[in-house]
Design a protein around this motif. Structure first.
Motif, short mmCIF file in Angstrom:
data_model
loop_
_atom_site.label_atom_id
_atom_site.label_comp_id
_atom_site.label_asym_id
_atom_site.label_seq_id
_atom_site.Cartn_x
_atom_site.Cartn_y
_atom_site.Cartn_z
N GLY A 80 1.03 -1.31 0.09
CA GLY A 80 0.11 0.28 -0.21
C GLY A 80 0.72 1.06 -0.05
N LEU A 81 1.78 1.16 0.07
CA LEU A 81 2.68 2.30 1.09
C LEU A 81 3.09 2.84 -0.75
CD1 LEU A 81 4.28 5.01 2.71
CD2 LEU A 81 5.87 2.47 2.74
N THR A 82 3.99 1.25 -1.59
CA THR A 82 4.83 1.42 -2.33
C THR A 82 3.57 1.98 -2.95
OG1 THR A 82 4.83 -0.99 -2.80
CG2 THR A 82 6.98 -0.03 -1.60
N ASN B 285 1.07 4.75 -12.17
CA ASN B 285 0.48 3.01 -11.09
C ASN B 285 0.55 1.67 -11.66
OD1 ASN B 285 -2.27 4.96 -10.28
ND2 ASN B 285 -3.50 5.15 -12.26
N ILE B 286 1.13 1.92 -9.98
CA ILE B 286 1.56 0.07 -9.87
C ILE B 286 0.60 -0.98 -9.43
CG2 ILE B 286 4.00 0.54 -10.15
CD1 ILE B 286 4.06 0.67 -7.49
N ARG C 19 -1.39 -3.39 -6.96
CA ARG C 19 -1.72 -3.17 -5.59
C ARG C 19 -0.59 -3.89 -4.55
NH1 ARG C 19 -1.25 -2.33 -1.11
NH2 ARG C 19 -2.88 -2.43 0.39
N THR C 20 -1.03 -5.52 -4.54
CA THR C 20 -0.01 -5.92 -4.34
C THR C 20 1.66 -6.77 -4.36
OG1 THR C 20 -0.61 -8.20 -5.37
CG2 THR C 20 -2.10 -7.64 -3.75
N ALA C 21 2.31 -6.83 -3.01
CA ALA C 21 4.03 -7.32 -3.33
C ALA C 21 4.16 -7.90 -4.61
CB ALA C 21 4.42 -7.88 -2.45
N ALA C 22 2.85 -9.12 -4.02
CA ALA C 22 3.27 -10.18 -5.93
C ALA C 22 2.92 -9.44 -6.61
CB ALA C 22 2.64 -11.46 -5.09
N GLN C 23 2.27 -8.58 -7.18
CA GLN C 23 1.87 -8.22 -8.60
C GLN C 23 3.21 -7.10 -8.95
OE1 GLN C 23 -2.30 -6.85 -7.00
NE2 GLN C 23 -3.25 -8.49 -8.41
N ARG D 238 12.77 -2.25 -10.84
CA ARG D 238 12.95 -1.09 -11.62
C ARG D 238 11.83 -0.04 -12.30
NH1 ARG D 238 18.77 0.61 -13.13
NH2 ARG D 238 19.22 0.22 -10.07
N ILE D 239 11.39 1.24 -11.44
CA ILE D 239 10.30 1.55 -12.61
C ILE D 239 10.55 2.93 -13.32
CG2 ILE D 239 7.79 2.30 -12.04
CD1 ILE D 239 8.00 -0.28 -11.61
#
Length: 321
Positions: free
Chosen positions: A239-241, A251-252, A254-258, A320-321
């Motif tokens: 949620g923080l990231t 927009n990235i 929602r979950t860490a795995a995704q 890296r985004i």
């Protein structure tokens, strides 16, 4: 100087350490977030040991004393422990009622295991056998951090910040950092000066998307962890990231795995500030790399948004985004 013995005798307002660890534990019981931190450390069998007083109010929050330390809580910082000589120095400075405020992490060992530290809302206290415990804060702390904390040319602090004619100064094993009250600039003197350019230090604006997201996320240091929350006042890790990148127009998932599937892969040795770093297998945690060996993350219940050394987490991959 106030010692922990004085605190135990009731000479200082705040968290006492009881009348001595040799006495039987009083009829107190840790509960709430302070209790969660205590239980998470191992309860009576941990370095904290048994409680020596009841949870009580301190400036800005709550605290409780234990045989081996104390746990402080506020709604912005969560509950974290302080112990040993760092704890004693924190007391001497006024604990949560001082500019340091509340701790943002439990005491951690330093990168090369030569000392330990606690970060606080208003600064840090670092300790080593060679130097003892000293605080660093403000622009001087920022400059020291930019040089690699205690692993850089300056080494550990050997003094607290103190006034000089130019402004403020802190001394370190390898030199000193002086802050100019008129210009706001900092300069390094002593042996460590050879490791930096002679010009006054300036901080450039973040350039990459990741660096911009890191800067945004850093404004939420101490924000409480809530599972499933994605801002603007409470967060879980992903949620923080996702919130931080959303604030800069990206927009990235929602979950860490995704999130671990977007952007480009980065080898651990090539990490740069702003990269997303993922932990555990399967991926279940994420933070934003700060360029200094830490991730800015929302760790777990009872802990606010904070920096955590990568070495303390089970590394999986980075993007890296």
């Amino acid at each position: 100087m106030i010692t922990l013995a004085a605190v135990a005798a009731g000479a200082v307002a705040g968290v006492g350490i009881g009348q001595g660890a040799a006495q039987a534990a009083p009829a107190c019981q840790p509960y709430g977030e302070i209790g969660s931190t205590w239980h998470g450390a191992g309860g009576n069998k941990s370095y904290l040991g048994h409680c020596v007083d009841d949870e009580h109010a301190v400036p800005g929050g709550r605290a409780q004393g234990f045989a081996g330390g104390a746990v402080y809580w506020s709604d912005k910082s969560g509950a974290h422990s302080v112990k040993g000589l760092i704890r004693e120095h924190y007391y001497n400075m006024g604990a949560s009622g001082s500019f340091l405020g509340f701790p943002l992490n439990d005491e951690w060992g330093t990168a090369k295991h030569t000392g330990s530290f606690n970060h606080f809302q208003g600064g840090s206290i670092y300790w080593s056998h060679a130097t003892g415990a000293h605080e660093v804060h403000g622009a001087i702390r920022d400059r020291w951090k930019s040089m690699g904390w205690e692993t850089g040319a300056l080494g550990y602090p050997t003094s607290d910040e103190y006034k000089v004619s130019e402004g403020k100064r802190s001394d370190f094993q390898g030199g000193s950092i002086i802050w100019n009250a008129k210009t706001g600039a900092t300069r390094v003197i002593g042996n460590a000066a050879a490791a930096v350019a002679p010009a006054a230090h300036t901080t450039s604006a973040p350039s990459s998307a990741g660096q911009k997201a890191l800067a945004v996320a850093a404004t939420k240091l101490g924000a409480p962890y809530v599972w499933g929350a994605n801002g603007p006042s409470t967060f879980d890790c992903s949620g923080l990231t996702s919130w931080a990148f959303r604030q800069i127009g990206i927009n990235i998932p929602r979950t860490a795995a995704q999130q671990a599937t977007v952007g480009s892969h980065v080898a651990k040795g090539d990490l740069k500030a702003g990269d997303l770093v993922f932990f555990y297998s399967p991926v279940s945690h994420v933070g934003i790399y700060d360029g200094k060996g830490n991730v800015l993350n929302a760790p777990t219940a009872g802990q606010g948004v904070k920096y955590t050394p990568i070495q303390y987490l089970e590394y999986n991959t980075a993007r890296r985004i």
